[in-house]
Design a protein around this motif. Structure first.
Motif, PDB file in Angstrom:
ATOM      1  N   ARG A  22      61.495  45.851   2.783  1.00 42.88           N
ATOM      2  CA  ARG A  22      60.876  45.441   4.043  1.00 42.88           C
ATOM      3  C   ARG A  22      61.383  44.083   4.490  1.00 42.88           C
ATOM      4  NH1 ARG A  22      56.714  47.623   6.762  1.00 42.88           N
ATOM      5  NH2 ARG A  22      56.123  45.560   7.512  1.00 42.88           N
ATOM      6  N   SER A  24      64.206  42.700   3.760  1.00 44.37           N
ATOM      7  CA  SER A  24      65.639  42.721   4.074  1.00 44.37           C
ATOM      8  C   SER A  24      65.924  43.208   5.493  1.00 44.37           C
ATOM      9  CB  SER A  24      66.384  43.613   3.072  1.00 44.37           C
ATOM     10  OG  SER A  24      66.059  44.981   3.265  1.00 44.37           O
ATOM     11  N   THR A  25      64.979  43.920   6.103  1.00 46.56           N
ATOM     12  CA  THR A  25      65.190  44.434   7.462  1.00 46.56           C
ATOM     13  C   THR A  25      64.658  43.493   8.534  1.00 46.56           C
ATOM     14  OG1 THR A  25      63.115  45.702   7.377  1.00 46.56           O
ATOM     15  CG2 THR A  25      65.125  46.828   6.654  1.00 46.56           C
ATOM     16  N   GLU A  26      64.097  42.356   8.131  1.00 46.18           N
ATOM     17  CA  GLU A  26      63.580  41.398   9.104  1.00 46.18           C
ATOM     18  C   GLU A  26      64.728  40.645   9.767  1.00 46.18           C
ATOM     19  OE1 GLU A  26      60.972  38.877   6.916  1.00 46.18           O
ATOM     20  OE2 GLU A  26      59.374  40.373   6.767  1.00 46.18           O
ATOM     21  N   THR A  28      67.242  41.959  11.305  1.00 49.02           N
ATOM     22  CA  THR A  28      68.497  42.709  11.270  1.00 49.02           C
ATOM     23  C   THR A  28      68.185  44.199  11.317  1.00 49.02           C
ATOM     24  OG1 THR A  28      70.530  43.110  10.019  1.00 49.02           O
ATOM     25  CG2 THR A  28      68.516  42.799   8.760  1.00 49.02           C
ATOM     26  N   PHE A  30      68.158  48.132  10.124  1.00 49.59           N
ATOM     27  CA  PHE A  30      67.965  48.739   8.811  1.00 49.59           C
ATOM     28  C   PHE A  30      69.286  49.219   8.221  1.00 49.59           C
ATOM     29  CE2 PHE A  30      68.192  52.594  11.267  1.00 49.59           C
ATOM     30  CZ  PHE A  30      68.601  53.585  10.391  1.00 49.59           C
ATOM     31  N   ALA A  33      71.213  46.326   6.749  1.00 48.12           N
ATOM     32  CA  ALA A  33      70.578  45.861   5.508  1.00 48.12           C
ATOM     33  C   ALA A  33      70.974  46.735   4.329  1.00 48.12           C
ATOM     34  CB  ALA A  33      69.056  45.846   5.682  1.00 48.12           C
ATOM     35  N   TYR A  81      64.968  53.116   4.133  1.00 48.42           N
ATOM     36  CA  TYR A  81      65.109  51.913   4.961  1.00 48.42           C
ATOM     37  C   TYR A  81      64.588  52.138   6.372  1.00 48.42           C
ATOM     38  CZ  TYR A  81      67.516  48.732   1.808  1.00 48.42           C
ATOM     39  OH  TYR A  81      67.804  47.854   0.796  1.00 48.42           O
ATOM     40  N   TRP A  82      64.813  53.338   6.904  1.00 47.81           N
ATOM     41  CA  TRP A  82      64.278  53.609   8.241  1.00 47.81           C
ATOM     42  C   TRP A  82      62.748  53.646   8.195  1.00 47.81           C
ATOM     43  CZ3 TRP A  82      61.101  56.946  10.825  1.00 47.81           C
ATOM     44  CH2 TRP A  82      61.176  56.925  12.223  1.00 47.81           C
ATOM     45  N   ARG A  85      60.417  50.290   7.905  1.00 54.22           N
ATOM     46  CA  ARG A  85      60.090  49.457   9.056  1.00 54.22           C
ATOM     47  C   ARG A  85      58.702  49.763   9.608  1.00 54.22           C
ATOM     48  NH1 ARG A  85      64.639  50.543  13.280  1.00 54.22           N
ATOM     49  NH2 ARG A  85      63.903  52.669  12.833  1.00 54.22           N
ATOM     50  N   TRP A 195      75.664  52.795  10.092  1.00 52.47           N
ATOM     51  CA  TRP A 195      75.602  51.467  10.720  1.00 52.47           C
ATOM     52  C   TRP A 195      76.297  51.481  12.074  1.00 52.47           C
ATOM     53  CZ3 TRP A 195      79.924  47.743  10.630  1.00 52.47           C
ATOM     54  CH2 TRP A 195      79.583  46.516  11.209  1.00 52.47           C
ATOM     55  N   ALA A 210      65.358  37.417   4.496  1.00 54.25           N
ATOM     56  CA  ALA A 210      66.068  38.700   4.591  1.00 54.25           C
ATOM     57  C   ALA A 210      67.359  38.654   3.784  1.00 54.25           C
ATOM     58  CB  ALA A 210      66.363  39.032   6.051  1.00 54.25           C
TER      59      ALA A 210
END
Length: 297
Positions: A22, A24-26, A28, A30, A33, A81-82, A85, A195, A210
């Motif tokens: 969580r 790491s996606t702040e 940026t 997903f 990350a 990762y999706w 969020r 990506w 992050a």
């Protein structure tokens, strides 16, 4: 390394991974990350492999293991990762706690393991009730894509469990670090395409938290964690490896509450309790696993 130490290390890493995902996606995307995490992970794993002078087998069984591991890795991480969020870090670990049940069902089908005893079926039904309670909680809030996040994470659980059982069926005996590198190398092009298909940009000002989370996940969550995971997979049955997720949800919930201010509502708490109770029923022979680990130590 002994099996018990590797087992305990995975529990520690997996308990902290959801919160790190969580964070790491702040600031940026997903996809960036997870791609950055995998690039760091494969670099560190390659360094460990070189220092240890371990070979990277390329025989047919090893190649199959790399492909299966890579595809499972991509499916699991992309969906996680999706979904991360929109879902709290503690709940991520709770949902992954369903892995023993999913792995047990798949192992019965693919590996011939005898897992579907009456008490284990009862545990499956109890955990399903807990999942329904949590899902209704998320859906009832109607905030953003919480329900979609839960569905994505359940897909990640299925991908992870299927990959675990398939790896056991292949039975490759390559060094764990080699399996880690091979799997990440297979998955990297898929992460790069993901990506490019989403934002395809590199953040100019990456938040410190992050960046630290991405680095932590790259080193411990990927290079170290995956190597330990494949090592344990080789020495224990698939359903017993998935037993790790019986412990991590409680630790992850507490960390998410203490460090990220995540509220644990009564329905989530009740649903989590039902899932863990169901897992305890499903894995009622867990004490035998502990005894085996002590003997092997």
């Amino acid at each position: 390394m002994s099996v018990p130490l590797a087992y305990a290390s995975i529990i520690l890493i997996w308990s902290t991974t959801p919160l790190a995902v969580r964070w790491s996606t702040e600031g940026t995307g997903f996809a960036f990350a997870v791609l950055a995490r995998m690039l760091i992970g494969v670099t560190v794993a390659a360094l460990f492999l070189r220092l240890g002078r371990y070979p990277i087998p390329l025989h047919a069984r090893a190649r199959r293991a790399y492909v299966v591991g890579g595809l499972g890795l991509f499916g699991t991480m992309a969906l996680t990762y999706w979904g991360a969020r929109h879902v709290g870090s503690g709940l991520i670990s709770v949902l992954f706690g369903l892995s023993p049940i999913v792995a047990g069902v798949l192992a019965t089908r693919w590996l011939g393991e005898r897992n579907l005893t009456p008490i284990k079926i009862g545990g499956m039904l109890l955990s399903a009730a807990g999942l329904a309670l949590i899902f209704l909680h998320d859906g009832g809030n109607a905030r953003g894509n919480e329900a979609a996040g839960v569905v994505a994470l359940l897909g990640a659980v299925l991908a992870s469990s299927a990959s675990l059982v398939a790896m056991k069926r292949i039975g490759d005996d390559s060094p764990p670090l080699a399996t880690t590198i091979g799997s990440i190398v297979v998955a990297l092009p898929l992460f790069a395409l993901l990506w490019l298909a989403t934002d395809g940009t590199v953040p100019r000002d990456l938040p410190l938290r992050a960046g630290g989370a991405i680095a932590y996940l790259g080193v411990f969550g990927s290079a170290v964690g995956f190597a330990l995971y494949f090592y344990v997979v080789r020495h224990l049955e698939a359903s017993k490896v998935a037993l790790i997720t019986l412990i991590t949800p409680v630790l992850a919930l507490m960390l998410g509450h203490w460090l990220n201010g995540e509220a644990i509502g009564p329905r989530v708490a009740a649903g989590t309790g039902l899932i863990l109770a169901g897992l305890a029923m499903h894995q009622h022979t867990a004490w035998r696993v502990v005894q085996r680990l002590r003997v092997r130590a």
